[in-house]
Design an enzyme around this catalytic site. Structure first.
Site, mmCIF file in Angstrom:
data_model
loop_
_atom_site.group_PDB
_atom_site.id
_atom_site.type_symbol
_atom_site.label_atom_id
_atom_site.label_comp_id
_atom_site.label_asym_id
_atom_site.label_seq_id
_atom_site.Cartn_x
_atom_site.Cartn_y
_atom_site.Cartn_z
ATOM 1 N N GLY A 52 0.939 -1.304 -0.164
ATOM 2 C CA GLY A 52 -0.015 -0.162 0.164
ATOM 3 C C GLY A 52 0.895 1.280 0.093
ATOM 4 O O GLY A 52 1.820 1.199 0.924
ATOM 5 N N ALA A 53 0.635 2.299 -0.851
ATOM 6 C CA ALA A 53 1.568 3.261 -1.208
ATOM 7 C C ALA A 53 1.885 3.888 0.161
ATOM 8 O O ALA A 53 3.093 4.386 0.332
ATOM 9 C CB ALA A 53 0.778 4.288 -2.027
ATOM 10 N N ARG A 85 9.773 -1.249 -4.783
ATOM 11 C CA ARG A 85 8.535 -1.222 -5.642
ATOM 12 C C ARG A 85 8.680 0.021 -6.316
ATOM 13 O O ARG A 85 8.467 1.156 -5.957
ATOM 14 C CB ARG A 85 7.456 -1.086 -4.559
ATOM 15 C CG ARG A 85 7.037 -2.047 -3.732
ATOM 16 C CD ARG A 85 6.466 -3.544 -3.804
ATOM 17 N NE ARG A 85 5.070 -3.330 -4.817
ATOM 18 C CZ ARG A 85 4.116 -3.451 -4.274
ATOM 19 N NH1 ARG A 85 3.889 -3.474 -2.916
ATOM 20 N NH2 ARG A 85 3.169 -3.588 -5.186
ATOM 21 N N GLN A 183 -5.974 -8.499 -2.051
ATOM 22 C CA GLN A 183 -5.904 -7.615 -0.938
ATOM 23 C C GLN A 183 -7.354 -7.089 -0.447
ATOM 24 O O GLN A 183 -7.798 -6.643 0.465
ATOM 25 C CB GLN A 183 -5.313 -6.472 -1.424
ATOM 26 C CG GLN A 183 -3.692 -6.604 -1.782
ATOM 27 C CD GLN A 183 -3.519 -6.831 -3.028
ATOM 28 O OE1 GLN A 183 -4.029 -7.301 -3.798
ATOM 29 N NE2 GLN A 183 -2.236 -6.455 -3.496
ATOM 30 N N ASP A 224 -1.435 4.888 -6.397
ATOM 31 C CA ASP A 224 0.144 4.713 -6.080
ATOM 32 C C ASP A 224 0.817 5.826 -6.841
ATOM 33 O O ASP A 224 1.970 6.097 -6.161
ATOM 34 C CB ASP A 224 0.493 3.195 -6.750
ATOM 35 C CG ASP A 224 -0.187 2.224 -5.927
ATOM 36 O OD1 ASP A 224 -1.301 1.815 -6.034
ATOM 37 O OD2 ASP A 224 0.397 1.681 -4.903
ATOM 38 N N LYS A 235 -3.990 -0.075 -8.383
ATOM 39 C CA LYS A 235 -3.862 -1.640 -8.637
ATOM 40 C C LYS A 235 -4.745 -1.938 -9.731
ATOM 41 O O LYS A 235 -5.551 -1.598 -10.194
ATOM 42 C CB LYS A 235 -4.742 -2.145 -7.205
ATOM 43 C CG LYS A 235 -4.723 -3.843 -7.272
ATOM 44 C CD LYS A 235 -3.378 -4.488 -7.420
ATOM 45 C CE LYS A 235 -2.460 -3.791 -6.446
ATOM 46 N NZ LYS A 235 -1.105 -4.704 -6.779
HETATM 47 O O1 MRU Z 1 0.338 -3.684 -4.492
HETATM 48 P P1 MRU Z 1 -0.236 -3.248 -3.431
HETATM 49 O O2 MRU Z 1 -1.062 -3.773 -2.593
HETATM 50 O O3 MRU Z 1 0.769 -2.355 -2.772
HETATM 51 O O4 MRU Z 1 -1.225 -1.918 -4.231
HETATM 52 C C1 MRU Z 1 -2.180 -1.076 -3.242
HETATM 53 C C2 MRU Z 1 -2.747 -0.231 -4.016
HETATM 54 O O5 MRU Z 1 -3.053 -0.225 -5.261
HETATM 55 C C3 MRU Z 1 -3.508 0.611 -3.238
HETATM 56 O O6 MRU Z 1 -4.826 1.171 -3.906
HETATM 57 C C4 MRU Z 1 -2.739 2.086 -2.948
HETATM 58 O O7 MRU Z 1 -1.627 1.851 -2.793
HETATM 59 C C5 MRU Z 1 -3.469 3.182 -2.443
HETATM 60 S S1 MRU Z 1 -2.699 3.147 -0.597
HETATM 61 C C6 MRU Z 1 -3.235 4.053 0.224
#
Ligand code: MRU
Length: 339
Positions: A52-53, A85, A183, A224, A235
């Site tokens: 998550g970002a 990432r 997720q 992200d 995502k």
């Molecule tokens: O691959 P992830 O689980 O890190 O991706 C998460 C997402 O795409 C979330 O929607 C995004 O990070 C927003 S988090 C506040």
């Protein structure tokens, strides 16, 4: 947010250790994991023990603080962390900030703490600013997990939903399962259960069905990276939902703190899209009847798979971007967030 009545953040620092909630074990087990040095922290980001970002950003900042405490080469530690990432703008933003502002280990720890606190503050502002969108009786669709596990606390997309629910509004959420890592089914549903928010997990390909039947009032997703022209990387699968929302006349909002906005990135075409290991497509995790967490294969042994972790939703499909500075039209991102 609370887990079994106790307040937690998704990540924090305790002495020289970075402590995280071990997210791949959720929803079946709630366990904390101690990361002893910046290499372990980088590995936890890469393997998505945390994800998550915003949580990636804060964890990266704590990883930098560990590197200062370890006395290792800071530029090398920076590279180890930043490569974990590539899509989430928050990671580079946080690492740059610690490296630019800290000369000593004490300053690095203080800067990392300030970054984590800022995420929480901004998430609370996003909750307030997005609140008018989540009116009594709203049926909201969300994708992936952009909740408190993904943004240190509160979250981005679900923050206005949590607040509306706490204020006594009747809210219902359609939670996309979010293959391949699930997720939505694993984390967003678990978060909503802790808060008592009514919701249903749906297959990723069910959203259009509910939209066409008039059972979705609005969509809110996280981000992200947001490019200067308002294109949004989030995502994989977000783009499909945005197109379907437009087709069905449903407002489509993105919620994110300003640290996710990359004004140096001209458009979505310039956003690096992380390609992850194809095993994430071939295997899924789940709990057996004997309470063991196991990994099972869902595809033929000889099959190969593609696994882009994110996609880009063009600005034209986005109704507004909910930030701590207000709800911004995607076309105004450059103007509002210029350097
Ligand atoms: O691959 P992830 O689980 O890190 O991706 C998460 C997402 O795409 C979330 O929607 C995004 O990070 C927003 S988090 C506040």
């Amino acid at each position: 947010m609370k887990v079994r009545g106790k307040n937690y953040r998704a990540v924090w620092m305790d002495g020289r250790d970075v402590v995280v909630i071990n997210q791949p074990l959720l929803p079946h087990r709630f366990e904390l994991l101690r990361l002893k040095n910046h290499r372990q922290t980088a590995n936890a980001i890469k393997t998505m023990i945390i994800r998550g970002a915003g949580t990636i950003g804060a964890t990266g900042a704590y990883g930098m603080a560990q590197a200062y405490l370890e006395g290792v080469d800071i530029d090398r530690a920076y590279r180890t962390l930043v490569e974990t990432r590539p899509t989430a703008a928050d990671l580079k933003h946080a690492l740059d900030r610690v490296r630019a502002r800290a000369k000593t280990a004490k300053e690095a720890v203080a800067e990392a703490e300030a970054i984590a606190d800022e995420y929480v503050e901004r998430a609370e502002q996003i909750a307030e600013i997005g609140l008018p969108l989540v009116t009594n009786g709203s049926r909201v669709l969300t994708h992936c997990n952009a909740g408190w596990l993904a943004l240190v606390d509160w979250g981005s997309a679900p923050a206005p939903i949590y607040l509306a629910h706490r204020k006594g509004r009747k809210v219902f959420v359609w939670v996309d399962e979010t293959r391949p890592r699930n997720q939505g089914a694993n984390l967003t549903s678990w978060e909503f259960l802790q808060e008592g928010v009514p919701h249903k997990i749906i297959a990723d390909n069910a959203g259009g069905h509910y939209m066409r039947r008039g059972e979705v009032d609005l969509c809110i997703v996280g981000a992200d990276r947001i490019a200067a022209n308002g294109d949004v990387a989030n995502k994989i699968g977000t783009y499909q939902k945005a197109v379907l929302a437009r087709e069905n006349g449903i407002p489509f909002y993105v919620a994110a703190p300003s640290s996710t906005i990359d004004v140096k990135c001209a458009s979505g075409d310039k956003i690096p899209i992380e390609e992850r290991d194809e095993d994430e497509m071939h295997y899924i995790y789940g709990q057996t009847r004997n309470a063991k967490i196991e990994r099972v294969r869902v595809s033929p042994l000889k099959a190969s798979a593609g696994n882009p972790a994110f996609d880009v939703t063009p600005a034209k499909y986005i109704t507004g971007i909910i930030t701590e500075r207000g709800i911004v039209k995607p076309g105004d991102i450059r103007k509002v967030f210029k350097k």
